[in-house]
Write a protein that holds these residues in place. Structure first.
Motif, PDB file in Angstrom:
ATOM      1  N   LEU A   1      -2.703 -31.858  16.253  1.00  0.00           N
ATOM      2  CA  LEU A   1      -1.877 -31.463  15.117  1.00  0.00           C
ATOM      3  C   LEU A   1      -2.365 -30.178  14.464  1.00  0.00           C
ATOM      4  O   LEU A   1      -1.573 -29.297  14.131  1.00  0.00           O
ATOM      5  CB  LEU A   1      -1.849 -32.570  14.068  1.00  0.00           C
ATOM      6  CG  LEU A   1      -0.902 -33.744  14.273  1.00  0.00           C
ATOM      7  CD1 LEU A   1      -1.018 -34.700  13.103  1.00  0.00           C
ATOM      8  CD2 LEU A   1       0.532 -33.264  14.427  1.00  0.00           C
ATOM      9  N   ARG A   2      -3.664 -30.093  14.268  1.00  0.00           N
ATOM     10  CA  ARG A   2      -4.210 -29.018  13.429  1.00  0.00           C
ATOM     11  C   ARG A   2      -4.639 -27.775  14.196  1.00  0.00           C
ATOM     12  O   ARG A   2      -4.739 -26.701  13.600  1.00  0.00           O
ATOM     13  CB  ARG A   2      -5.387 -29.563  12.623  1.00  0.00           C
ATOM     14  CG  ARG A   2      -4.968 -30.667  11.658  1.00  0.00           C
ATOM     15  CD  ARG A   2      -6.116 -31.151  10.803  1.00  0.00           C
ATOM     16  NE  ARG A   2      -5.676 -32.160   9.835  1.00  0.00           N
ATOM     17  CZ  ARG A   2      -6.463 -32.773   8.977  1.00  0.00           C
ATOM     18  NH1 ARG A   2      -7.765 -32.484   8.955  1.00  0.00           N
ATOM     19  NH2 ARG A   2      -5.982 -33.681   8.134  1.00  0.00           N
ATOM     20  N   VAL A   3      -4.883 -27.919  15.496  1.00  0.00           N
ATOM     21  CA  VAL A   3      -5.354 -26.774  16.280  1.00  0.00           C
ATOM     22  C   VAL A   3      -4.361 -26.410  17.378  1.00  0.00           C
ATOM     23  O   VAL A   3      -3.883 -25.268  17.469  1.00  0.00           O
ATOM     24  CB  VAL A   3      -6.742 -27.069  16.894  1.00  0.00           C
ATOM     25  CG1 VAL A   3      -7.207 -25.868  17.730  1.00  0.00           C
ATOM     26  CG2 VAL A   3      -7.764 -27.399  15.809  1.00  0.00           C
ATOM     27  N   ASP A   4      -4.037 -27.379  18.213  1.00  0.00           N
ATOM     28  CA  ASP A   4      -3.221 -27.076  19.390  1.00  0.00           C
ATOM     29  C   ASP A   4      -1.770 -26.786  19.058  1.00  0.00           C
ATOM     30  O   ASP A   4      -1.168 -25.883  19.647  1.00  0.00           O
ATOM     31  CB  ASP A   4      -3.310 -28.229  20.396  1.00  0.00           C
ATOM     32  CG  ASP A   4      -4.720 -28.371  20.959  1.00  0.00           C
ATOM     33  OD1 ASP A   4      -5.191 -27.423  21.600  1.00  0.00           O
ATOM     34  OD2 ASP A   4      -5.351 -29.417  20.735  1.00  0.00           O
ATOM     35  N   LEU A   5      -1.181 -27.543  18.140  1.00  0.00           N
ATOM     36  CA  LEU A   5       0.212 -27.308  17.810  1.00  0.00           C
ATOM     37  C   LEU A   5       0.431 -25.907  17.239  1.00  0.00           C
ATOM     38  O   LEU A   5       1.334 -25.190  17.699  1.00  0.00           O
ATOM     39  CB  LEU A   5       0.720 -28.373  16.833  1.00  0.00           C
ATOM     40  CG  LEU A   5       2.179 -28.245  16.399  1.00  0.00           C
ATOM     41  CD1 LEU A   5       3.123 -28.288  17.585  1.00  0.00           C
ATOM     42  CD2 LEU A   5       2.540 -29.341  15.391  1.00  0.00           C
ATOM     43  N   PRO A   6      -0.369 -25.443  16.264  1.00  0.00           N
ATOM     44  CA  PRO A   6      -0.194 -24.058  15.806  1.00  0.00           C
ATOM     45  C   PRO A   6      -0.413 -23.042  16.922  1.00  0.00           C
ATOM     46  O   PRO A   6       0.292 -22.021  16.984  1.00  0.00           O
ATOM     47  CB  PRO A   6      -1.262 -23.916  14.716  1.00  0.00           C
ATOM     48  CG  PRO A   6      -1.500 -25.305  14.228  1.00  0.00           C
ATOM     49  CD  PRO A   6      -1.359 -26.168  15.441  1.00  0.00           C
ATOM     50  N   ALA A   7      -1.373 -23.317  17.828  1.00  0.00           N
ATOM     51  CA  ALA A   7      -1.625 -22.386  18.927  1.00  0.00           C
ATOM     52  C   ALA A   7      -0.449 -22.327  19.895  1.00  0.00           C
ATOM     53  O   ALA A   7      -0.067 -21.245  20.369  1.00  0.00           O
ATOM     54  CB  ALA A   7      -2.898 -22.801  19.671  1.00  0.00           C
TER      55      ALA A   7
ATOM     56  N   ARG B   1       5.007 -35.446  16.921  1.00  0.00           N
ATOM     57  CA  ARG B   1       4.710 -36.770  16.361  1.00  0.00           C
ATOM     58  C   ARG B   1       3.632 -37.396  17.239  1.00  0.00           C
ATOM     59  O   ARG B   1       3.745 -37.415  18.468  1.00  0.00           O
ATOM     60  CB  ARG B   1       5.951 -37.675  16.363  1.00  0.00           C
ATOM     61  CG  ARG B   1       7.088 -37.182  15.512  1.00  0.00           C
ATOM     62  CD  ARG B   1       8.123 -38.288  15.318  1.00  0.00           C
ATOM     63  NE  ARG B   1       8.636 -38.763  16.594  1.00  0.00           N
ATOM     64  CZ  ARG B   1       9.801 -38.393  17.117  1.00  0.00           C
ATOM     65  NH1 ARG B   1      10.550 -37.527  16.475  1.00  0.00           N
ATOM     66  NH2 ARG B   1      10.212 -38.879  18.269  1.00  0.00           N
ATOM     67  N   VAL B   2       2.600 -37.935  16.584  1.00  0.00           N
ATOM     68  CA  VAL B   2       1.475 -38.521  17.321  1.00  0.00           C
ATOM     69  C   VAL B   2       1.170 -39.890  16.724  1.00  0.00           C
ATOM     70  O   VAL B   2       1.167 -40.055  15.498  1.00  0.00           O
ATOM     71  CB  VAL B   2       0.220 -37.627  17.240  1.00  0.00           C
ATOM     72  CG1 VAL B   2      -0.884 -38.181  18.136  1.00  0.00           C
ATOM     73  CG2 VAL B   2       0.546 -36.186  17.637  1.00  0.00           C
TER      74      VAL B   2
ATOM     75  N   CYS C   1       2.910 -35.286  12.042  1.00  0.00           N
ATOM     76  CA  CYS C   1       2.039 -36.293  11.452  1.00  0.00           C
ATOM     77  C   CYS C   1       1.414 -37.147  12.551  1.00  0.00           C
ATOM     78  O   CYS C   1       1.914 -37.212  13.668  1.00  0.00           O
ATOM     79  CB  CYS C   1       2.807 -37.203  10.489  1.00  0.00           C
ATOM     80  SG  CYS C   1       3.360 -36.402   8.973  1.00  0.00           S
ATOM     81  N   LEU C   2       0.310 -37.806  12.187  1.00  0.00           N
ATOM     82  CA  LEU C   2      -0.381 -38.748  13.056  1.00  0.00           C
ATOM     83  C   LEU C   2      -0.385 -40.104  12.371  1.00  0.00           C
ATOM     84  O   LEU C   2      -0.848 -40.234  11.238  1.00  0.00           O
ATOM     85  CB  LEU C   2      -1.819 -38.276  13.302  1.00  0.00           C
ATOM     86  CG  LEU C   2      -2.824 -39.306  13.832  1.00  0.00           C
ATOM     87  CD1 LEU C   2      -2.407 -39.854  15.195  1.00  0.00           C
ATOM     88  CD2 LEU C   2      -4.231 -38.689  13.904  1.00  0.00           C
TER      89      LEU C   2
ATOM     90  N   VAL D   1       0.716 -49.402   8.435  1.00  0.00           N
ATOM     91  CA  VAL D   1       0.741 -48.084   9.070  1.00  0.00           C
ATOM     92  C   VAL D   1       0.027 -47.095   8.161  1.00  0.00           C
ATOM     93  O   VAL D   1       0.266 -47.054   6.951  1.00  0.00           O
ATOM     94  CB  VAL D   1       2.187 -47.615   9.314  1.00  0.00           C
ATOM     95  CG1 VAL D   1       2.198 -46.215   9.908  1.00  0.00           C
ATOM     96  CG2 VAL D   1       2.921 -48.592  10.230  1.00  0.00           C
ATOM     97  N   TYR D   2      -0.841 -46.301   8.764  1.00  0.00           N
ATOM     98  CA  TYR D   2      -1.627 -45.288   8.046  1.00  0.00           C
ATOM     99  C   TYR D   2      -1.266 -43.927   8.624  1.00  0.00           C
ATOM    100  O   TYR D   2      -1.128 -43.769   9.837  1.00  0.00           O
ATOM    101  CB  TYR D   2      -3.125 -45.555   8.199  1.00  0.00           C
ATOM    102  CG  TYR D   2      -3.553 -46.879   7.617  1.00  0.00           C
ATOM    103  CD1 TYR D   2      -4.144 -46.957   6.357  1.00  0.00           C
ATOM    104  CD2 TYR D   2      -3.367 -48.073   8.328  1.00  0.00           C
ATOM    105  CE1 TYR D   2      -4.527 -48.179   5.817  1.00  0.00           C
ATOM    106  CE2 TYR D   2      -3.749 -49.295   7.801  1.00  0.00           C
ATOM    107  CZ  TYR D   2      -4.332 -49.338   6.547  1.00  0.00           C
ATOM    108  OH  TYR D   2      -4.710 -50.552   6.010  1.00  0.00           O
ATOM    109  N   LEU D   3      -1.122 -42.955   7.745  1.00  0.00           N
ATOM    110  CA  LEU D   3      -0.601 -41.660   8.165  1.00  0.00           C
ATOM    111  C   LEU D   3      -1.522 -40.523   7.768  1.00  0.00           C
ATOM    112  O   LEU D   3      -2.115 -40.535   6.693  1.00  0.00           O
ATOM    113  CB  LEU D   3       0.772 -41.443   7.522  1.00  0.00           C
ATOM    114  CG  LEU D   3       1.716 -40.445   8.189  1.00  0.00           C
ATOM    115  CD1 LEU D   3       2.131 -40.952   9.559  1.00  0.00           C
ATOM    116  CD2 LEU D   3       2.950 -40.226   7.312  1.00  0.00           C
ATOM    117  N   MET D   4      -1.614 -39.538   8.667  1.00  0.00           N
ATOM    118  CA  MET D   4      -2.310 -38.276   8.394  1.00  0.00           C
ATOM    119  C   MET D   4      -1.308 -37.151   8.625  1.00  0.00           C
ATOM    120  O   MET D   4      -0.617 -37.125   9.643  1.00  0.00           O
ATOM    121  CB  MET D   4      -3.499 -38.089   9.339  1.00  0.00           C
ATOM    122  CG  MET D   4      -4.175 -36.718   9.222  1.00  0.00           C
ATOM    123  SD  MET D   4      -5.237 -36.324  10.649  1.00  0.00           S
ATOM    124  CE  MET D   4      -6.502 -37.581  10.483  1.00  0.00           C
ATOM    125  N   THR D   5      -1.220 -36.234   7.677  1.00  0.00           N
ATOM    126  CA  THR D   5      -0.374 -35.060   7.856  1.00  0.00           C
ATOM    127  C   THR D   5      -1.222 -33.886   8.302  1.00  0.00           C
ATOM    128  O   THR D   5      -2.449 -33.898   8.188  1.00  0.00           O
ATOM    129  CB  THR D   5       0.351 -34.690   6.548  1.00  0.00           C
ATOM    130  OG1 THR D   5      -0.637 -34.272   5.589  1.00  0.00           O
ATOM    131  CG2 THR D   5       1.126 -35.868   5.991  1.00  0.00           C
TER     132      THR D   5
END
Length: 400
Positions: free
Chosen positions: A95-101, A118-119, A156-157, A185-189
């Motif tokens: 989410l934080r590294v590969d998607l922007p790349a 979505r992960v 989100c994850l 369910v627990y979520l990280m943006t």
């Protein structure tokens, strides 16, 4: 080390990845450019998991399946914390590294459409095939993992309660946002904000216990209403204050007259079409007319005249078009299809009165409309009950 056929493994972490917006990318790009985007996503996903698995000495990290825009990886080690760290660490970095790349790389290709991700991560026991059979993994946990991913908001994850319970140092990065299939369910943006996580989940799933209702921001078009009439088997109820729109559809000089033709075809096959509008002389009509500042009784009379003209023009086929008046203001307008059936449908709109604020003018037709179906849970039988009270013969006076 690969998963062995015929073996059962405990505490396998299933990492599910899906590209939100796949259809938009495919529809607006040449096939080779769209395929390159999703191939790049697959390469980044697999490389991220394999690299972290190698770094942490994880025994197994296999790509189980990939179908165009997403897939599932199975991660396992005899030390569960290792498999956990690979799954959650890789998911976070996707989410934080590969998607922007990936987005930056695709920008140079002039890719049209928005690539979002979505992960989801779930864990449990799996059995990896049978000796001599294909190498598919089998387990009920696969269903929850896949369903969890489908509910996950874009970028989100989401992790299940089973994962969060043992998440250790990762746990604080997630926010409890809801429940699904018996699991919290627990979520990280991608932003890491707890309020963003709560907001994203609500925007995607609604409040607890909510069910799908199909919303239209304004009055559905004539052609959309035609679809309702054509879907009816035995009965259509059209309920409102003056029913100007319906009576206009039935007597319009415009061609083609889609709604009129659909109603005639429905009546010809034996259906009953009931129109229910206010009694022009009742207290509810007087109150509404005063509030709106309009001659509502005249509009009701005009609609009844139009319904009569429709019946006169088309003769015996319209015998099952009934027009009634009521002295009770129902508080909403509705078109109901097969009201007493198990799969009734109700298109309705609560009345929003004419706004008396300079620059704002909202008529009922401009207000939101909603289609309630069997997917809408308790809302549908509640609406059916309200409408049955509205069309109770004891509350109506037939005028045509």
């Amino acid at each position: 080390m690969a998963f062995g056929q015929g073996h059962t493994y405990d505490n396998v972490y299933l990492l599910v990845v899906d590209a939100s917006g796949y259809s938009s990318v495919v529809a607006h790009n040449p096939l080779d450019r769209a395929a390159h985007a999703f191939d790049l996503l697959r390469e980044r996903t697999v490389a991220r998991v394999h690299a972290l698995a190698a770094e942490l000495g994880c025994a197994r990290a296999d790509l189980w399946s990939w179908r165009g825009d997403g897939g599932m990886l199975a991660i396992h080690d005899e030390s569960e914390s290792v498999a956990r760290d690979v799954a959650l660490g890789a998911a976070r970095d996707l989410l934080r590294v590969d998607l922007p790349a990936v987005r930056a790389e695709l920008a140079d290709t002039e890719l049209r459409g928005e690539l979002r991700l979505r992960v989801a991560v779930h864990k449990g026991t799996i059995r990896y095939g049978e000796p001599g059979a294909t190498g598919a993994i089998h387990s009920p946990v696969i269903n929850l993992a896949a369903h969890l991913e489908e509910l996950t908001p874009a970028d989100c994850l989401a992790v299940s309660e089973a994962v969060h319970r043992v998440a250790g140092p990762h746990a604080d990065h997630f926010e409890l946002v809801g429940a699904h299939e018996g699991s919290n369910v627990y979520l990280m943006t991608s932003s890491g904000s707890a309020s963003d996580a709560r907001r994203a989940w609500l925007a995607t799933t609604g409040l607890a216990g909510s069910r799908p209702v199909f919303a239209q921001p304004q009055r559905p078009s004539q052609l959309e209403k035609v679809r309702l009439v054509r879907a009816a088997r035995t009965d259509v109820i059209d309920s409102g204050t003056a029913l100007r729109t319906s009576s206009g559809y039935l007597t319009t000089a415009e061609r083609p007259a889609h709604y009129r033709d659909a109603v005639l075809a429905f009546l010809a096959r034996g259906g009953t079409y009931r129109c229910v509008l206010l009694d022009p002389d009742c207290a509810a009509t007087a109150t509404l007319a005063d509030y709106r500042g309009e001659d509502l009784p005249a509009k009701i009379h005009n609609s009844v005249t139009a319904f009569g003209l429709f019946k006169q023009r088309h003769g015996a086929v319209t015998d099952n078009l009934h027009v009634y008046q009521t002295r009770a203001f129902p508080g909403f307008a509705a078109i109901a299809v097969d009201l007493t059936s198990a799969d009734a449908m109700v298109l309705y709109s609560p009345y929003l009165m004419t706004m008396k604020i300079p620059g704002i003018h909202v008529e009922h037709g401009d207000s939101p409309h909603y289609l309630a179906t069997t997917s809408s849970g308790r809302l549908l039988p509640d609406l059916v009950g309200l409408l049955q009270a509205v069309v109770d013969p004891s509350a109506l006076r037939r005028v045509l």
